[in-house]
Write a protein that holds these residues in place. Structure first.
Motif, PDB file in Angstrom:
ATOM      1  N   PRO A 161       0.803  -1.226   0.000  1.00 37.85           N
ATOM      2  CA  PRO A 161       0.000   0.000   0.000  1.00 37.85           C
ATOM      3  C   PRO A 161       0.836   1.278   0.000  1.00 37.85           C
ATOM      4  O   PRO A 161       0.299   2.350  -0.264  1.00 37.85           O
ATOM      5  N   THR A 162       2.120   1.176   0.294  1.00 36.53           N
ATOM      6  CA  THR A 162       2.988   2.353   0.294  1.00 36.53           C
ATOM      7  C   THR A 162       4.186   2.093  -0.617  1.00 36.53           C
ATOM      8  O   THR A 162       4.532   0.951  -0.915  1.00 36.53           O
ATOM      9  N   GLN A 163       4.840   3.157  -1.052  1.00 38.24           N
ATOM     10  CA  GLN A 163       6.003   3.034  -1.930  1.00 38.24           C
ATOM     11  C   GLN A 163       7.285   2.783  -1.162  1.00 38.24           C
ATOM     12  O   GLN A 163       8.266   2.317  -1.745  1.00 38.24           O
ATOM     13  N   LYS A 164       7.288   3.075   0.122  1.00 38.10           N
ATOM     14  CA  LYS A 164       8.497   2.904   0.930  1.00 38.10           C
ATOM     15  C   LYS A 164       8.170   2.295   2.278  1.00 38.10           C
ATOM     16  O   LYS A 164       7.062   2.458   2.809  1.00 38.10           O
ATOM     17  N   ILE A 165       9.152   1.575   2.822  1.00 37.64           N
ATOM     18  CA  ILE A 165       9.149   1.153   4.224  1.00 37.64           C
ATOM     19  C   ILE A 165      10.393   1.789   4.816  1.00 37.64           C
ATOM     20  O   ILE A 165      11.511   1.387   4.495  1.00 37.64           O
ATOM     21  N   GLY A 166      10.215   2.785   5.626  1.00 34.50           N
ATOM     22  CA  GLY A 166      11.361   3.592   6.035  1.00 34.50           C
ATOM     23  C   GLY A 166      11.946   4.274   4.816  1.00 34.50           C
ATOM     24  O   GLY A 166      11.254   4.961   4.068  1.00 34.50           O
TER      25      GLY A 166
ATOM     26  N   GLU B 297       9.183  -1.770  -3.896  1.00 37.48           N
ATOM     27  CA  GLU B 297       9.377  -2.544  -5.121  1.00 37.48           C
ATOM     28  C   GLU B 297      10.650  -3.384  -5.066  1.00 37.48           C
ATOM     29  O   GLU B 297      10.793  -4.358  -5.814  1.00 37.48           O
ATOM     30  N   LEU B 298      11.575  -3.049  -4.163  1.00 39.36           N
ATOM     31  CA  LEU B 298      12.812  -3.813  -4.044  1.00 39.36           C
ATOM     32  C   LEU B 298      12.606  -5.158  -3.358  1.00 39.36           C
ATOM     33  O   LEU B 298      13.480  -6.029  -3.438  1.00 39.36           O
ATOM     34  N   MET B 299      11.469  -5.341  -2.702  1.00 37.95           N
ATOM     35  CA  MET B 299      11.180  -6.650  -2.120  1.00 37.95           C
ATOM     36  C   MET B 299      11.146  -7.714  -3.220  1.00 37.95           C
ATOM     37  O   MET B 299      11.747  -8.780  -3.084  1.00 37.95           O
ATOM     38  N   ARG B 300      10.459  -7.413  -4.312  1.00 41.50           N
ATOM     39  CA  ARG B 300      10.402  -8.375  -5.410  1.00 41.50           C
ATOM     40  C   ARG B 300      11.783  -8.615  -6.011  1.00 41.50           C
ATOM     41  O   ARG B 300      12.127  -9.749  -6.360  1.00 41.50           O
ATOM     42  N   GLU B 301      12.584  -7.567  -6.121  1.00 42.01           N
ATOM     43  CA  GLU B 301      13.927  -7.716  -6.685  1.00 42.01           C
ATOM     44  C   GLU B 301      14.765  -8.666  -5.842  1.00 42.01           C
ATOM     45  O   GLU B 301      15.519  -9.491  -6.375  1.00 42.01           O
TER      46      GLU B 301
ATOM     47  N   SER C 145       2.522  -2.083   5.089  1.00 39.51           N
ATOM     48  CA  SER C 145       3.622  -2.540   4.239  1.00 39.51           C
ATOM     49  C   SER C 145       4.697  -3.276   5.030  1.00 39.51           C
ATOM     50  O   SER C 145       5.251  -4.277   4.555  1.00 39.51           O
ATOM     51  N   HIS C 146       5.012  -2.797   6.225  1.00 41.64           N
ATOM     52  CA  HIS C 146       6.017  -3.468   7.065  1.00 41.64           C
ATOM     53  C   HIS C 146       5.548  -4.887   7.386  1.00 41.64           C
ATOM     54  O   HIS C 146       6.321  -5.842   7.280  1.00 41.64           O
ATOM     55  N   HIS C 147       4.295  -5.029   7.764  1.00 38.88           N
ATOM     56  CA  HIS C 147       3.773  -6.346   8.103  1.00 38.88           C
ATOM     57  C   HIS C 147       3.782  -7.283   6.900  1.00 38.88           C
ATOM     58  O   HIS C 147       4.065  -8.474   7.021  1.00 38.88           O
ATOM     59  N   ILE C 148       3.460  -6.749   5.716  1.00 33.52           N
ATOM     60  CA  ILE C 148       3.446  -7.569   4.508  1.00 33.52           C
ATOM     61  C   ILE C 148       4.852  -8.096   4.216  1.00 33.52           C
ATOM     62  O   ILE C 148       5.050  -9.294   3.975  1.00 33.52           O
ATOM     63  N   ALA C 149       5.835  -7.203   4.236  1.00 35.08           N
ATOM     64  CA  ALA C 149       7.213  -7.625   3.973  1.00 35.08           C
ATOM     65  C   ALA C 149       7.685  -8.644   5.007  1.00 35.08           C
ATOM     66  O   ALA C 149       8.296  -9.665   4.664  1.00 35.08           O
ATOM     67  N   GLU C 150       7.377  -8.381   6.254  1.00 33.94           N
ATOM     68  CA  GLU C 150       7.828  -9.283   7.317  1.00 33.94           C
ATOM     69  C   GLU C 150       7.180 -10.655   7.195  1.00 33.94           C
ATOM     70  O   GLU C 150       7.840 -11.683   7.378  1.00 33.94           O
ATOM     71  N   SER C 151       5.892 -10.686   6.853  1.00 33.66           N
ATOM     72  CA  SER C 151       5.227 -11.986   6.716  1.00 33.66           C
ATOM     73  C   SER C 151       5.800 -12.781   5.545  1.00 33.66           C
ATOM     74  O   SER C 151       5.895 -14.007   5.601  1.00 33.66           O
ATOM     75  N   LEU C 152       6.232 -12.088   4.493  1.00 33.88           N
ATOM     76  CA  LEU C 152       6.823 -12.776   3.348  1.00 33.88           C
ATOM     77  C   LEU C 152       8.191 -13.354   3.678  1.00 33.88           C
ATOM     78  O   LEU C 152       8.505 -14.496   3.315  1.00 33.88           O
ATOM     79  N   PHE C 153       9.028 -12.583   4.360  1.00 36.60           N
ATOM     80  CA  PHE C 153      10.353 -13.092   4.726  1.00 36.60           C
ATOM     81  C   PHE C 153      10.251 -14.207   5.763  1.00 36.60           C
ATOM     82  O   PHE C 153      10.968 -15.213   5.669  1.00 36.60           O
TER      83      PHE C 153
END
Length: 203
Positions: free
Chosen positions: A128-133, A138-142, A165-173
Motif C-alpha cells: 500500500p505504500t512506496q516505501k518502508i522507512g 518494489e525492491l522486495m520483489r527484486e 507494508s512493514h507487516h506484509i514484507a515481514e510476513s513474506l520473509f
C-alpha cells in the motif's frame, strides 16, 4: 545434517563496480545472523530469515547507496542464493518442498517453495505504500527474484491480505524462512537419495 555428516555450509563473495558482498551461510545452524548491508530494513528482514529458518547467516555488503538501494538489495539476494545452492550441493536426502501460511497482525501471506534446481518466482504482492522507512517496497520483489534465481528454487509468494507494508514484507520473509526450514530439512526416509524420479535436482 546429511547422512555423510558433511557440513552444509558455504562462503562466497561477489565484487562489481556497484557492490561488494560477502556471505557465509550454514544450513544446519541455530538462526544466528550477523548482517550489515547499509540498508536498515533489509538487515531486519535478513535477521528474520535466519532466525525463522534456523540458518546461520553472515552478510557484509557495501554498495552505491548514494545512487539508490537497488544494486545492493539485488546483489545480496544473488550471493545469498548462490551460497544456499552451494551449501545444499546435490540436494540429496532433503524434504525438497515447503509451504506455510504466515500471519503478521492483519496480514496473511502464503509462501511455497520447491528446492528443485529450476528457478522460478511467482510474486502476487501489492504494497500500500512506496516505501518502508527509506527502502522502496518494489525492491522486495527484486530481492526475492535474485534469491530464487540463484538458489535454484521455485518460489511462490503471495500476500492474501494486509494493510501495513512493514507487516506484509515481514510476513513474506518469515514465510520464506519457515518454508525453507521445511524444505531443506533432512528426511531420514530418503536415506540420502535425491528426492526426484530424475535422480537430480540440478535443473
Amino acid at each position: 545434517m546429511p547422512a555423510n555428516d558433511k557440513p552444509r555450509a558455504a562462503e562466497l563473495s561477489r565484487k562489481t563496480a556497484e557492490t561488494e558482498v560477502r556471505v557465509r551461510l550454514v544450513v544446519d545452524g541455530q538462526g544466528r545472523a550477523d548482517v550489515s548491508t547499509g540498508i536498515g530494513f533489509l538487515d531486519h528482514m535478513l535477521d528474520l530469515l535466519a532466525r525463522h529458518a534456523l540458518i546461520d547467516i553472515e552478510v557484509k555488503a557495501t554498495g552505491d547507496l548514494h545512487v539508490d538501494m537497488h544494486h545492493t538489495t539485488e546483489d545480496v539476494g544473488i550471493v545469498l542464493g548462490q551460497a544456499l545452492a552451494e551449501a545444499l550441493g546435490a540436494r540429496a536426502g532433503i524434504v525438497r518442498y515447503g509451504s506455510v501460511h504466515l500471519p503478521m497482525d492483519e496480514t496473511l501471506s502464503r509462501v511455497a517453495i520447491d528446492v528443485s534446481g529450476r528457478p522460478f518466482l511467482v510474486w502476487k504482492v501489492a504494497f500500500p505504500t512506496q516505501k518502508i522507512g527509506e527502502m522502496d517496497t518494489e525492491l522486495m520483489r527484486e530481492w526475492f527474484q535474485a534469491f530464487a534465481q540463484n538458489a535454484g528454487i521455485t518460489l511462490h509468494a503471495e500476500c492474501l491480505y494486509g494493510e501495513n507494508s512493514h507487516h506484509i514484507a515481514e510476513s513474506l520473509f518469515k514465510g520464506l524462512a519457515r518454508a525453507l526450514r521445511q524444505a531443506v530439512a533432512v528426511d531420514p526416509r530418503e536415506a540420502g537419495r535425491v528426492p526426484s524420479t530424475k535422480g537430480s535436482l540440478r535443473g
